[in-house]
Motif scaffolding. Structure first.
Motif, short mmCIF file in Angstrom:
data_model
loop_
_atom_site.label_atom_id
_atom_site.label_comp_id
_atom_site.label_asym_id
_atom_site.label_seq_id
_atom_site.Cartn_x
_atom_site.Cartn_y
_atom_site.Cartn_z
N ILE A 24 17.06 15.19 71.43
CA ILE A 24 16.33 14.52 72.26
C ILE A 24 15.07 15.58 72.38
O ILE A 24 15.23 16.70 72.85
CB ILE A 24 16.78 14.10 73.66
N GLU A 25 13.63 15.09 72.01
CA GLU A 25 12.52 15.89 72.07
C GLU A 25 12.08 15.99 73.67
O GLU A 25 12.45 15.17 74.40
CB GLU A 25 11.51 15.15 71.46
N PRO A 26 11.38 16.92 74.08
CA PRO A 26 10.81 17.03 75.33
C PRO A 26 10.26 15.72 75.94
O PRO A 26 9.32 15.28 75.06
CB PRO A 26 9.78 18.24 75.45
N GLY A 27 10.52 15.63 77.11
CA GLY A 27 10.09 14.24 77.90
C GLY A 27 10.84 12.98 77.33
O GLY A 27 10.51 11.87 77.85
N ALA A 28 11.63 13.03 76.12
CA ALA A 28 12.14 11.81 75.78
C ALA A 28 13.73 11.68 76.51
O ALA A 28 14.22 12.35 77.31
CB ALA A 28 12.18 12.02 74.31
N SER A 29 14.25 10.44 76.22
CA SER A 29 15.56 10.03 76.93
C SER A 29 16.18 8.94 76.05
O SER A 29 15.46 8.20 75.30
CB SER A 29 15.31 9.76 78.37
N VAL A 30 17.51 8.88 76.38
CA VAL A 30 18.39 7.76 75.67
C VAL A 30 18.47 6.82 77.05
O VAL A 30 19.19 7.61 78.16
CB VAL A 30 19.63 8.24 75.19
N SER A 84 22.41 22.68 72.66
CA SER A 84 21.28 23.61 72.97
C SER A 84 20.42 22.65 73.79
O SER A 84 20.21 21.46 73.78
CB SER A 84 20.65 23.92 71.52
N GLY A 85 19.73 23.68 74.40
CA GLY A 85 18.65 23.00 75.42
C GLY A 85 19.29 22.59 76.66
O GLY A 85 20.43 22.72 76.78
N HIS A 86 18.75 21.94 77.81
CA HIS A 86 19.28 21.28 78.81
C HIS A 86 18.94 19.89 79.03
O HIS A 86 17.73 19.40 78.53
CB HIS A 86 18.46 22.22 80.21
N ALA A 87 19.82 19.21 79.64
CA ALA A 87 19.80 17.61 79.65
C ALA A 87 19.81 17.36 81.25
O ALA A 87 20.75 18.09 82.10
CB ALA A 87 20.94 17.15 78.82
N VAL A 88 19.45 16.12 81.44
CA VAL A 88 19.88 15.45 82.60
C VAL A 88 20.41 14.33 82.38
O VAL A 88 20.23 13.37 81.69
CB VAL A 88 18.60 15.25 83.79
N VAL A 89 21.91 14.10 82.75
CA VAL A 89 22.89 12.97 82.62
C VAL A 89 22.91 12.35 83.96
O VAL A 89 23.27 12.91 84.78
CB VAL A 89 24.13 13.42 81.93
N THR A 90 22.82 11.11 83.94
CA THR A 90 23.02 10.10 84.96
C THR A 90 24.13 9.24 84.58
O THR A 90 24.10 8.40 83.70
CB THR A 90 22.03 9.59 85.32
N ASP A 112 11.03 21.77 77.97
CA ASP A 112 9.94 21.88 77.05
C ASP A 112 10.42 22.29 75.63
O ASP A 112 9.64 22.90 74.79
CB ASP A 112 8.83 23.20 77.70
N GLU A 113 11.81 22.25 75.48
CA GLU A 113 12.38 22.41 74.10
C GLU A 113 13.49 21.36 73.51
O GLU A 113 13.79 20.62 74.44
CB GLU A 113 12.98 23.93 74.02
N ASP A 114 13.82 21.09 72.27
CA ASP A 114 14.41 20.15 72.08
C ASP A 114 15.76 20.47 72.69
O ASP A 114 16.20 21.43 72.89
CB ASP A 114 14.60 20.30 70.60
N MET A 115 16.65 19.37 72.71
CA MET A 115 17.89 19.34 73.43
C MET A 115 18.85 18.63 72.25
O MET A 115 18.38 17.47 71.95
CB MET A 115 18.04 18.70 74.90
N ALA A 116 19.81 19.19 71.93
CA ALA A 116 20.88 18.72 70.98
C ALA A 116 22.28 18.58 71.59
O ALA A 116 22.75 19.50 72.25
CB ALA A 116 21.08 19.66 69.61
N PHE A 117 22.92 17.46 71.07
CA PHE A 117 24.40 17.24 71.44
C PHE A 117 25.08 16.36 70.41
O PHE A 117 24.33 15.81 69.60
CB PHE A 117 23.99 16.52 73.01
N PHE A 118 26.50 16.57 70.63
CA PHE A 118 27.44 15.91 69.62
C PHE A 118 28.02 14.92 70.52
O PHE A 118 28.49 14.92 71.54
CB PHE A 118 28.31 17.23 69.27
#
Length: 245
Positions: A58-64, A80-86, A115-121
């Motif tokens: 997920i690029e900075p400022g983006a979301s699923v 990697s990076g940090h995420a906000v999961v709701t 401000d950096e990419d966030m990657a998840f599996f």
């Protein structure tokens, strides 16, 4: 799933893939911005009730966007990076090493406010019957602390889901070391995914070499060993195991 041809059960073979060649998705599931996505394994090619295995950036400022799974149960592992999961209206600030479980019927979204990419599996598995558990967030590196070399941090997934999940493991192998005997259970299949370091994964004598992003699906009953091929950095990988009937 199992393949039956003229009354004979046919075994599945190994699958290997990597995280190169990601697709670009815009407003994924009604979210914002751009995500980069790849299906690493399609469940139809795996032994057991797997639906899919995916890698997402997920690029900075983006979301699923917020969505509800009505046919599968799901885990996220933040690489990697940090995420906000709701999750069901509750905010979870997720960091690298967090494993997040999503029972069937729970609503969830995931966003990158950094401000950096966030990657998840991602892994999705078809459910069974019974009541759904509550969602959970587990920080795997805390479980890895003080473990001897080759002994990973293991989460038993069976209490978290109704489906035939087995376990999730975070494994760290020191540079130059090899861990033998990662035997997949007779009635279980597994997906291994390299997070960092140089890996040589050996399955019944066949070697698969790579670094971050290498993924390998192993059917039941195979003997697996992993080695950290580099001379400095440890090898880190995750292993997801699901039952195979």
């Amino acid at each position: 799933m199992a393949t039956i041809v003229r009354g004979e059960r046919r075994p599945f073979g190994l699958i290997h893939n990597d995280t190169l060649g990601l697709a670009h998705t815009r407003c994924q599931v009604g979210g914002e911005g751009v995500c980069r996505w790849k299906m690493l394994m399609n469940g139809m090619h795996l032994e057991g009730e797997w639906n899919c295995v995916e890698f997402v950036v997920i690029e900075p400022g983006a979301s699923v966007g917020e969505h509800v799974h009505m046919r599968t149960e799901e885990i996220y592992y933040i690489i990697s990076g940090h995420a906000v999961v709701t999750m069901d209206g509750v905010r979870i600030d997720a960091r690298p090493g967090d494993l997040i479980t999503t029972p069937i019927g729970s609503s969830h979204s995931i966003a990158n406010h950094g401000d950096e990419d966030m990657a998840f599996f991602v892994t999705e598995v078809f459910p069974n019957t019974g009541p759904a558990a509550a969602p959970a967030s587990i920080h795997l590196p805390d479980l890895l602390a003080d473990r001897p070399v080759g002994r990973g941090a293991v989460v038993d997934l069976t209490p978290h889901f109704t489906g035939d999940w087995r376990q999730f493991q975070l494994l760290e192998v020191s540079a130059g070391c090899r861990v033998e005997g990662l035997g997949i259970a007779e009635h279980g299949s597994a997906v291994l995914h390299v997070l960092g370091g140089d890996a040589v994964i050996t399955v019944d004598g066949d070697e698969f070499a790579g670094n971050a992003g290498l993924s390998l699906a192993v059917p039941p009953g195979h003997r697996v060993a992993v080695a950290a091929a580099g001379t400095a950095d440890p090898l880190r990988l995750i292993v997801v195991e699901v039952g195979a009937r």
